[in-house]
Design a protein around this motif. Structure first.
Motif, PDB file in Angstrom:
ATOM      1  N   TYR A  47      94.737  -5.790 -49.965  1.00  0.00           N
ATOM      2  CA  TYR A  47      95.100  -6.912 -50.834  1.00  0.00           C
ATOM      3  C   TYR A  47      95.622  -8.041 -49.974  1.00  0.00           C
ATOM      4  O   TYR A  47      96.513  -7.849 -49.155  1.00  0.00           O
ATOM      5  N   SER A  48      95.056  -9.257 -50.169  1.00  0.00           N
ATOM      6  CA  SER A  48      95.486 -10.378 -49.335  1.00  0.00           C
ATOM      7  C   SER A  48      96.889 -10.784 -49.753  1.00  0.00           C
ATOM      8  O   SER A  48      97.162 -10.941 -50.933  1.00  0.00           O
ATOM      9  N   THR A  49      97.742 -10.949 -48.787  1.00  0.00           N
ATOM     10  CA  THR A  49      99.090 -11.407 -49.105  1.00  0.00           C
ATOM     11  C   THR A  49      99.125 -12.927 -48.960  1.00  0.00           C
ATOM     12  O   THR A  49      98.530 -13.479 -48.059  1.00  0.00           O
ATOM     13  N   ALA A  50      99.777 -13.582 -49.885  1.00  0.00           N
ATOM     14  CA  ALA A  50      99.911 -15.033 -49.800  1.00  0.00           C
ATOM     15  C   ALA A  50     101.392 -15.333 -49.915  1.00  0.00           C
ATOM     16  O   ALA A  50     101.965 -15.308 -50.987  1.00  0.00           O
ATOM     17  N   THR A  51     102.043 -15.552 -48.776  1.00  0.00           N
ATOM     18  CA  THR A  51     103.483 -15.764 -48.792  1.00  0.00           C
ATOM     19  C   THR A  51     103.791 -17.124 -49.398  1.00  0.00           C
ATOM     20  O   THR A  51     103.243 -18.133 -48.981  1.00  0.00           O
ATOM     21  N   PRO A  52     104.659 -17.190 -50.417  1.00  0.00           N
ATOM     22  CA  PRO A  52     104.972 -18.475 -51.023  1.00  0.00           C
ATOM     23  C   PRO A  52     105.701 -19.389 -50.052  1.00  0.00           C
ATOM     24  O   PRO A  52     106.429 -18.916 -49.181  1.00  0.00           O
ATOM     25  N   ALA A  53     105.518 -20.721 -50.216  1.00  0.00           N
ATOM     26  CA  ALA A  53     106.125 -21.677 -49.298  1.00  0.00           C
ATOM     27  C   ALA A  53     107.648 -21.640 -49.402  1.00  0.00           C
ATOM     28  O   ALA A  53     108.354 -21.678 -48.416  1.00  0.00           O
ATOM     29  N   GLY A  54     108.174 -21.583 -50.600  1.00  0.00           N
ATOM     30  CA  GLY A  54     109.626 -21.565 -50.804  1.00  0.00           C
ATOM     31  C   GLY A  54     110.030 -20.283 -51.477  1.00  0.00           C
ATOM     32  O   GLY A  54     109.196 -19.417 -51.684  1.00  0.00           O
ATOM     33  N   PRO A  55     111.323 -20.160 -51.825  1.00  0.00           N
ATOM     34  CA  PRO A  55     111.726 -18.946 -52.526  1.00  0.00           C
ATOM     35  C   PRO A  55     111.050 -18.887 -53.896  1.00  0.00           C
ATOM     36  O   PRO A  55     110.943 -19.889 -54.582  1.00  0.00           O
ATOM     37  N   ARG A  56     110.592 -17.723 -54.245  1.00  0.00           N
ATOM     38  CA  ARG A  56     109.849 -17.596 -55.496  1.00  0.00           C
ATOM     39  C   ARG A  56     110.787 -17.113 -56.591  1.00  0.00           C
ATOM     40  O   ARG A  56     111.603 -16.239 -56.371  1.00  0.00           O
ATOM     41  N   THR A  57     110.627 -17.710 -57.783  1.00  0.00           N
ATOM     42  CA  THR A  57     111.518 -17.295 -58.870  1.00  0.00           C
ATOM     43  C   THR A  57     111.040 -16.001 -59.514  1.00  0.00           C
ATOM     44  O   THR A  57     111.812 -15.305 -60.138  1.00  0.00           O
ATOM     45  N   VAL A  58     109.740 -15.699 -59.391  1.00  0.00           N
ATOM     46  CA  VAL A  58     109.215 -14.489 -60.024  1.00  0.00           C
ATOM     47  C   VAL A  58     109.276 -13.335 -59.027  1.00  0.00           C
ATOM     48  O   VAL A  58     108.680 -13.406 -57.950  1.00  0.00           O
ATOM     49  N   ARG A  59     110.023 -12.306 -59.388  1.00  0.00           N
ATOM     50  CA  ARG A  59     110.148 -11.142 -58.503  1.00  0.00           C
ATOM     51  C   ARG A  59     109.719  -9.856 -59.208  1.00  0.00           C
ATOM     52  O   ARG A  59     109.431  -8.857 -58.572  1.00  0.00           O
ATOM     53  N   LYS A  60     109.710  -9.901 -60.548  1.00  0.00           N
ATOM     54  CA  LYS A  60     109.459  -8.660 -61.291  1.00  0.00           C
ATOM     55  C   LYS A  60     108.075  -8.647 -61.912  1.00  0.00           C
ATOM     56  O   LYS A  60     107.581  -9.681 -62.366  1.00  0.00           O
ATOM     57  N   ALA A  61     107.509  -7.455 -61.919  1.00  0.00           N
ATOM     58  CA  ALA A  61     106.223  -7.266 -62.597  1.00  0.00           C
ATOM     59  C   ALA A  61     106.370  -6.148 -63.616  1.00  0.00           C
ATOM     60  O   ALA A  61     107.113  -5.188 -63.394  1.00  0.00           O
ATOM     61  N   VAL A  62     105.669  -6.282 -64.710  1.00  0.00           N
ATOM     62  CA  VAL A  62     105.627  -5.250 -65.746  1.00  0.00           C
ATOM     63  C   VAL A  62     104.183  -4.754 -65.827  1.00  0.00           C
ATOM     64  O   VAL A  62     103.249  -5.556 -65.871  1.00  0.00           O
ATOM     65  N   VAL A  63     104.016  -3.443 -65.784  1.00  0.00           N
ATOM     66  CA  VAL A  63     102.666  -2.860 -65.862  1.00  0.00           C
ATOM     67  C   VAL A  63     102.574  -1.995 -67.125  1.00  0.00           C
ATOM     68  O   VAL A  63     103.037  -0.854 -67.132  1.00  0.00           O
ATOM     69  N   PRO A  64     102.025  -2.540 -68.218  1.00  0.00           N
ATOM     70  CA  PRO A  64     101.865  -1.725 -69.425  1.00  0.00           C
ATOM     71  C   PRO A  64     100.800  -0.653 -69.194  1.00  0.00           C
ATOM     72  O   PRO A  64      99.680  -0.950 -68.783  1.00  0.00           O
ATOM     73  N   ALA A  65     101.186   0.585 -69.419  1.00  0.00           N
ATOM     74  CA  ALA A  65     100.261   1.699 -69.196  1.00  0.00           C
ATOM     75  C   ALA A  65     100.511   2.790 -70.234  1.00  0.00           C
ATOM     76  O   ALA A  65     100.480   3.974 -69.924  1.00  0.00           O
ATOM     77  N   ALA A  66     100.787   2.358 -71.456  1.00  0.00           N
ATOM     78  CA  ALA A  66     101.145   3.327 -72.498  1.00  0.00           C
ATOM     79  C   ALA A  66     100.064   3.478 -73.562  1.00  0.00           C
ATOM     80  O   ALA A  66     100.249   4.197 -74.532  1.00  0.00           O
ATOM     81  N   GLY A  67      98.928   2.803 -73.350  1.00  0.00           N
ATOM     82  CA  GLY A  67      97.856   2.874 -74.355  1.00  0.00           C
ATOM     83  C   GLY A  67      97.240   4.266 -74.421  1.00  0.00           C
ATOM     84  O   GLY A  67      97.443   5.099 -73.533  1.00  0.00           O
ATOM     85  N   LEU A  68      96.488   4.514 -75.464  1.00  0.00           N
ATOM     86  CA  LEU A  68      95.936   5.858 -75.688  1.00  0.00           C
ATOM     87  C   LEU A  68      94.658   6.120 -74.899  1.00  0.00           C
ATOM     88  O   LEU A  68      94.270   7.275 -74.721  1.00  0.00           O
ATOM     89  N   GLY A  69      93.991   5.072 -74.465  1.00  0.00           N
ATOM     90  CA  GLY A  69      92.775   5.263 -73.672  1.00  0.00           C
ATOM     91  C   GLY A  69      91.657   5.945 -74.432  1.00  0.00           C
ATOM     92  O   GLY A  69      90.913   6.759 -73.878  1.00  0.00           O
ATOM     93  N   THR A  70      91.501   5.575 -75.694  1.00  0.00           N
ATOM     94  CA  THR A  70      90.506   6.286 -76.518  1.00  0.00           C
ATOM     95  C   THR A  70      89.072   6.036 -76.059  1.00  0.00           C
ATOM     96  O   THR A  70      88.205   6.873 -76.286  1.00  0.00           O
ATOM     97  N   ARG A  71      88.833   4.889 -75.396  1.00  0.00           N
ATOM     98  CA  ARG A  71      87.456   4.611 -74.974  1.00  0.00           C
ATOM     99  C   ARG A  71      86.990   5.563 -73.885  1.00  0.00           C
ATOM    100  O   ARG A  71      85.815   5.649 -73.604  1.00  0.00           O
ATOM    101  N   PHE A  72      87.947   6.249 -73.254  1.00  0.00           N
ATOM    102  CA  PHE A  72      87.559   7.095 -72.120  1.00  0.00           C
ATOM    103  C   PHE A  72      87.752   8.578 -72.436  1.00  0.00           C
ATOM    104  O   PHE A  72      87.835   9.416 -71.533  1.00  0.00           O
TER     105      PHE A  72
END
Ligand code: UTP
Length: 320
Positions: A8-33
């Motif tokens: 994965y290419s890293t792209a370091t932000p020029a200044g301090p970044r306000t976004v630090r948190k990520a949310v990964v929803p992975a609670a779906g039922l996956g019925t298509r599979f």
């Protein structure tokens, strides 16, 4: 660790970044599979030799997000285990001196500070995001869908974070799809902002009929959201399919002109869809330096065999 993330290419932000948190929803039922997803979360299906969700977490980490909240549900223990230490396995590999596999086992837990929360009932993507409210607090945050894989060679998330820095508000990722496919996605009405690849989103419709679609811009599984979305989600009633839809909350925010879209024309895979899953495995296997050359040779041979078969001139060749 570098071996895994380097893809994965890293792209370091020029200044301090306000976004630090990520949310990964992975609670779906996956019925298509089904039936594969009866007892195995779809996010854990292997893409070459890593579960799909590991690519998603690697993408977030490569974009500089160091705090990741996985929203999981019942039957999703495997996701929690994957991003944890596996002491017995690590000890066994260490005692054999197998440092390559030892690194591969340790890497997932080293990517970021990874937290988990249970959604309870899968009441929709909007509800899954709302479950993250307490953890996220009053800061902008990224959302990466656990079954939506952006090719490791792309830099979409970094571009979205950079757009959020300049425009504030929320940012969605848009991709142009064929008219007969718009009914599968949230679809955006957009207007130009005078910048290549960036638009203002003026409205959003979840899975519209082809005739009702405001454009061919489909919302795909990457978002950078303003915390204002939480208040909107709190009052968003269940929409299409009886689920609390993130699209409905974003539609509300879009009426204030605070939602922008980054147009993405790169490689993306929906690993929750069987056919797309197969394409993902083939593409990423071909791109792997260790497996790619041999696999691509086999694939060429296999395609020739298919063509011969289609022409009825098959000579008994077998792509084993
Ligand atoms: P999907 O609609 O692709 O997930 O949701 P699904 O419901 O599991 O899929 P199918 O249609 O039954 O096969 C997109 C993302 O949102 C998460 C899913 O896990 C997936 O990553 N999601 C969806 C939740 O976390 N909670 C929900 O209630 C619904």
């Amino acid at each position: 660790m570098a071996r895994m993330i380097a893809s994965y290419s890293t792209a370091t932000p020029a200044g301090p970044r306000t976004v630090r948190k990520a949310v990964v929803p992975a609670a779906g039922l996956g019925t298509r599979f089904l039936p594969a997803t009866k007892a195995t979360p779809k996010e854990m299906l292997p893409v070459v030799d890593k579960p799909a969700v590991q690519y998603v977490v690697e993408e977030a980490a490569a974009a500089g997000l160091d705090d990741i909240l996985m929203v999981t549900g019942r039957h999703k223990r495997a996701i929690e285990d994957h991003f944890d230490h596996a002491f017995e396995l690590e000890q066994a590999l260490a005692s054999k001196g197998d440092t390559v596999r030892l690194d591969a086992v340790r890497d997932p837990a080293r990517l970021a500070a990874i937290h988990h929360i249970r959604q309870g009932d899968p009441l929709g993507l909007g509800h899954a995001v709302l479950c993250a409210r307490h953890h996220v607090g009053n800061q902008p945050f990224a959302v990466l869908l656990g079954d939506d894989l952006i090719d490791p060679r792309e830099t979409l998330l970094s571009r979205m974070l950079e757009v959020r820095e300049r425009y504030a508000g929320s940012v969605v990722a848009l991709t142009e799809v064929a008219p007969e496919q718009v009914h599968l996605y949230g679809c955006a009405a957009v207007e130009p902002v005078g910048e290549e690849g960036v638009v203002r989103v003026t409205g959003l419709v979840e899975k519209p009929a082809r005739e009702a679609a405001p454009s061919r811009y489909a919302v795909i599984g990457r978002y950078v959201l303003d915390p204002a979305v939480f208040d909107v989600l709190e009052r968003t009633p269940p929409g299409r399919g009886g689920e609390i839809q993130l699209t409905d909350a974003l539609q509300d925010l879009a009426t204030d002109g605070t939602v922008h879209g980054v147009v993405f024309d790169g490689l993306r895979y929906d690993t929750g869809d069987k056919a797309d899953y197969l394409r993902t495995v083939v593409r990423l296997a071909c791109a792997r330096p260790d497996l790619g050359p041999g696999f691509a040779d086999w694939l060429r041979e296999f395609v020739r065999e298919l063509e011969d078969g289609a022409r009825g001139t098959r000579k008994g060749r077998r792509a084993a």
